[in-house]
Design an enzyme around this catalytic site. Structure first.
Site, PDB file in Angstrom:
ATOM      1  N   VAL A   1      49.159  38.467  47.056  1.00 57.70           N
ATOM      2  CA  VAL A   1      49.337  39.114  48.363  1.00 57.70           C
ATOM      3  C   VAL A   1      49.020  38.100  49.452  1.00 57.70           C
ATOM      4  CG1 VAL A   1      48.414  40.900  49.896  1.00 57.70           C
ATOM      5  CG2 VAL A   1      48.865  41.417  47.487  1.00 57.70           C
TER       6      VAL A   1
ATOM      7  N   GLY B   1      44.020  43.380  43.811  1.00 61.17           N
ATOM      8  CA  GLY B   1      42.929  42.804  43.024  1.00 61.17           C
ATOM      9  C   GLY B   1      42.554  43.710  41.862  1.00 61.17           C
TER      10      GLY B   1
ATOM     11  N   GLU C   1      22.278  29.504  35.017  1.00 59.35           N
ATOM     12  CA  GLU C   1      22.791  29.703  33.652  1.00 59.35           C
ATOM     13  C   GLU C   1      23.564  28.468  33.172  1.00 59.35           C
ATOM     14  OE1 GLU C   1      24.559  33.538  34.227  1.00 59.35           O
ATOM     15  OE2 GLU C   1      26.407  32.761  35.081  1.00 59.35           O
TER      16      GLU C   1
HETATM   17  C1  LIG Z   1      30.241  32.741  37.504  1.00 62.03           C
HETATM   18  C2  LIG Z   1      29.884  34.128  37.973  1.00 62.03           C
HETATM   19  C3  LIG Z   1      28.869  34.825  37.338  1.00 62.03           C
HETATM   20  C4  LIG Z   1      28.527  36.107  37.750  1.00 62.03           C
HETATM   21  N1  LIG Z   1      27.537  36.763  37.083  1.00 62.03           N
HETATM   22  C5  LIG Z   1      27.255  38.043  37.405  1.00 62.03           C
HETATM   23  C6  LIG Z   1      26.299  38.785  36.651  1.00 62.03           C
HETATM   24  O1  LIG Z   1      25.692  38.266  35.699  1.00 62.03           O
HETATM   25  N2  LIG Z   1      26.072  40.080  37.009  1.00 62.03           N
HETATM   26  C7  LIG Z   1      26.746  40.667  38.048  1.00 62.03           C
HETATM   27  O2  LIG Z   1      26.536  41.861  38.318  1.00 62.03           O
HETATM   28  N3  LIG Z   1      27.641  39.983  38.794  1.00 62.03           N
HETATM   29  C8  LIG Z   1      27.920  38.691  38.496  1.00 62.03           C
HETATM   30  N4  LIG Z   1      28.840  37.983  39.231  1.00 62.03           N
HETATM   31  C9  LIG Z   1      29.428  38.623  40.426  1.00 62.03           C
HETATM   32  C10 LIG Z   1      30.542  39.588  40.059  1.00 62.03           C
HETATM   33  O3  LIG Z   1      31.410  38.990  39.131  1.00 62.03           O
HETATM   34  C11 LIG Z   1      31.263  39.967  41.342  1.00 62.03           C
HETATM   35  O4  LIG Z   1      30.349  40.603  42.198  1.00 62.03           O
HETATM   36  C12 LIG Z   1      32.435  40.897  41.053  1.00 62.03           C
HETATM   37  O5  LIG Z   1      33.390  40.242  40.253  1.00 62.03           O
HETATM   38  C13 LIG Z   1      33.087  41.377  42.337  1.00 62.03           C
HETATM   39  O6  LIG Z   1      34.141  42.226  42.017  1.00 62.03           O
HETATM   40  P1  LIG Z   1      35.408  42.341  42.977  1.00 62.03           P
HETATM   41  O7  LIG Z   1      36.286  43.410  42.392  1.00 62.03           O
HETATM   42  O8  LIG Z   1      34.984  42.478  44.376  1.00 62.03           O
HETATM   43  O9  LIG Z   1      36.129  40.926  42.875  1.00 62.03           O
HETATM   44  P2  LIG Z   1      36.635  40.118  41.605  1.00 62.03           P
HETATM   45  O10 LIG Z   1      36.072  40.659  40.351  1.00 62.03           O
HETATM   46  O11 LIG Z   1      36.432  38.697  41.942  1.00 62.03           O
HETATM   47  O12 LIG Z   1      38.194  40.444  41.571  1.00 62.03           O
HETATM   48  C14 LIG Z   1      39.074  40.028  42.579  1.00 62.03           C
HETATM   49  C15 LIG Z   1      40.478  40.077  42.005  1.00 62.03           C
HETATM   50  O13 LIG Z   1      41.383  39.890  43.080  1.00 62.03           O
HETATM   51  C16 LIG Z   1      42.417  39.020  42.687  1.00 62.03           C
HETATM   52  N5  LIG Z   1      42.955  38.407  43.917  1.00 62.03           N
HETATM   53  C17 LIG Z   1      42.288  37.634  44.805  1.00 62.03           C
HETATM   54  N6  LIG Z   1      43.101  37.294  45.827  1.00 62.03           N
HETATM   55  C18 LIG Z   1      44.295  37.882  45.577  1.00 62.03           C
HETATM   56  C19 LIG Z   1      45.542  37.898  46.272  1.00 62.03           C
HETATM   57  N7  LIG Z   1      45.718  37.264  47.436  1.00 62.03           N
HETATM   58  N8  LIG Z   1      46.573  38.576  45.716  1.00 62.03           N
HETATM   59  C20 LIG Z   1      46.439  39.224  44.527  1.00 62.03           C
HETATM   60  N9  LIG Z   1      45.252  39.240  43.840  1.00 62.03           N
HETATM   61  C21 LIG Z   1      44.208  38.585  44.369  1.00 62.03           C
HETATM   62  C22 LIG Z   1      41.730  38.037  41.760  1.00 62.03           C
HETATM   63  O14 LIG Z   1      42.656  37.407  40.898  1.00 62.03           O
HETATM   64  C23 LIG Z   1      40.740  38.944  41.023  1.00 62.03           C
HETATM   65  O15 LIG Z   1      41.303  39.483  39.846  1.00 62.03           O
HETATM   66  C24 LIG Z   1      29.206  36.706  38.841  1.00 62.03           C
HETATM   67  C25 LIG Z   1      30.226  36.006  39.495  1.00 62.03           C
HETATM   68  C26 LIG Z   1      30.573  34.731  39.067  1.00 62.03           C
HETATM   69  C27 LIG Z   1      31.678  33.983  39.754  1.00 62.03           C
END
Ligand SMILES: Cc1cc2nc3c(=O)[nH]c(=O)nc-3n(C[C@H](O)[C@H](O)[C@H](O)COP(=O)(O)OP(=O)(O)OC[C@H]3O[C@@H](n4cnc5c(N)ncnc54)[C@H](O)[C@@H]3O)c2cc1C
Length: 438
Positions: free
Chosen positions: A81, A13, A172
């Site tokens: 994955v 990810g 939003e």
């Molecule tokens: C519409 C929206 C608005 C948001 N607004 C805000 C905000 O204003 N402020 C804020 O702080 N947070 C906000 N968030 C929340 C924030 O985006 C998340 O908390 C954050 O992205 C989490 O990060 P992460 O690294 O855990 O996962 P993510 O950023 O979701 O990244 C996960 C990554 O894993 C990859 N992935 C998933 N499954 C697999 C697999 N099986 N194999 C390979 N790759 C995979 C995906 O493609 C992705 O690139 C928002 C979320 C959304 C959906």
């Protein structure tokens, strides 16, 4: 080099958690493989701007290879994955298995339809660029189809946009859709009046933005109403149909239904064999590793952990960034023979945008609403966007649309059908069959 083998870290990810883990580890003698199922990192907080035609995808997403360019110890792989073999320390892709010494799983979360996955095609959620483009397509197409029908003398179909879920994404989307109908499109159609569009936000709980203090929730609701959004709290959706949302015995006609009501962790969490919570988030140790496997870390939206005050660390970008860096630092501490550190979430404040010059913000005991909150939101989000070019473009786009109300990315791509349209046309031709509230 001291002749020791260089450890291999695999990071699944390249979202906020995985990317920050990779960038921190890159400073140390570690071989890193960063795997993502897309070739880009998406800045999810601005996805709603793509969904509402304010920004284009390239302005809020950047190629992963470009972000990590110049870091010779990071290998980027495009792939999904599917599973892990924790005993043999392998990550499983459809066509190969990758060995690791350390594994960081940062695969994030997706939408949850409370066991009703059949609702998904009728009510898309917003998580990826593809989702945003699909929402944009449906919203813009609804106005075009209504115009075409009215132009052939059949009258204006009532356009109801229904958003299910009053969390930050629902709020939003609702605020911005209302601006589109009342401002951006107001004078561009000949046969319909876009201002007659109803934007309806349905929230199951007693108030919108429940993660915020009550005064800010109330302010957000007032600001939304000021923008022309109809807000219904304590309204539980019990069914989603092609052209209607059902709430018990009541039904609300809808040309577009958007889903912002539930989040489920990536299914990869369950493949780790560690305990998970109801949303499928992995219950991690304080150092972000999983029970029984010190070499495996889970970060961001996929991890469930309580902070020092006993509160769950929220599923927000700053928490994922901090956890990604903390997991990488613990790997480095292992390599340097130092004890690991427990993760502590540093909450620098929360911001939620509602629409043009409308937002709420909480910085500790300080609660702000309206224009100042919106300005803070804008600068924080532009500051964290990846790439100077994107920051500059987004700033210019925003300044432009602030004064002109224009939405520059109003392109309808993909097919020209809406799941609701045939049903709405039928209702128009036989008004007796109309739903109770629509
Ligand atoms: C519409 C929206 C608005 C948001 N607004 C805000 C905000 O204003 N402020 C804020 O702080 N947070 C906000 N968030 C929340 C924030 O985006 C998340 O908390 C954050 O992205 C989490 O990060 P992460 O690294 O855990 O996962 P993510 O950023 O979701 O990244 C996960 C990554 O894993 C990859 N992935 C998933 N499954 C697999 C697999 N099986 N194999 C390979 N790759 C995979 C995906 O493609 C992705 O690139 C928002 C979320 C959304 C959906």
């Amino acid at each position: 080099m001291n002749g020791k083998p260089v450890p291999q870290a695999v990071i699944v990810g390249a979202g906020f958690g995985g990317l920050n883990a990779a960038l921190r580890l890159a400073h140390y003698p570690v071989r890193i493989t960063l795997i993502d199922r897309t070739n880009h990192h998406t800045f999810q907080p601005l996805l709603y701007q793509v969904a509402t035609a304010g920004l284009s995808p390239g302005e809020i997403a950047a190629p992963i290879r470009w972000i990590v360019r110049g870091r010779r110890n990071i290998e980027v792989l495009l792939g999904e994955v599917q599973d892990f073999d924790l005993e043999r320390r392998l990550v499983k892709l459809p066509d190969r298995e990758l060995p690791y010494d350390y594994l960081i799983v940062a695969a994030g979360a997706s939408h949850a339809y409370f066991g009703h996955d059949e609702w998904e095609p009728l009510a898309p959620g917003l998580k990826t660029i593809e989702d945003a483009l699909e929402i944009r397509r449906r919203v813009l197409l609804a106005f075009e189809l209504a115009e075409r029908q009215a132009a052939s003398g059949l009258g204006q179909v009532q356009l109801n946009f229904v958003i299910v879920g009053g969390g930050p994404t629902g709020v939003e989307l609702a605020g911005t859709l209302s601006e589109i109908a009342r401002r951006a499109l107001a004078d561009e159609f000949d046969s319909i009046d876009p201002k007659r569009t109803r934007i309806i936000l349905l929230e199951g709980g007693p108030r919108i933005l429940p993660a915020y203090p009550e005064d800010l929730s109330r302010s957000a609701e007032e600001q939304l109403r000021g923008l022309g959004v109809e807000v219904h709290t304590s309204t539980m959706v019990t069914g989603v149909e092609p052209a209607a949302v059902r709430m018990g015995a009541t039904s609300l006609s809808a040309v577009v239904i958007l889903w912002a009501a539930g989040v489920a962790a990536s299914p990869l969490g369950r493949k780790l064999g560690a305990p998970v919570d109801r949303a499928g988030r992995v219950l991690v140790n304080p150092d972000l590793s999983i029970p029984g496997h010190r070499e495996v870390f889970v970060t961001g939206d996929l991890a469930a952990l309580k902070d020092a005050s006993g509160q769950m660390v929220p599923g927000v970008a700053p928490a994922a960034i901090q956890q990604g860096k903390a997991a990488a630092s613990n790997i480095v501490r292992d390599l340097e023979g130092k004890p690991r550190k427990d993760f502590h979430y540093l909450n620098k404040g929360s911001l939620a945008t509602i629409g043009r010059a409308a937002a709420i913000a909480q910085f500790g005991k300080i609660h702000i609403s309206g224009f100042i909150a919106w300005l803070s939101w804008l600068f924080v989000h532009i500051f964290f966007l990846i790439g100077f070019r994107n920051r500059l473009i987004v700033l210019i786009q925003w300044a432009w649309s602030y004064f002109t109300y224009e939405r520059g990315a109003r392109l309808i791509t993909g097919d020209q059908t809406l799941p609701s349209w045939p049903y709405l046309q039928q209702q128009e031709s036989s008004p007796g069959k109309r739903t109770k509230t629509g």
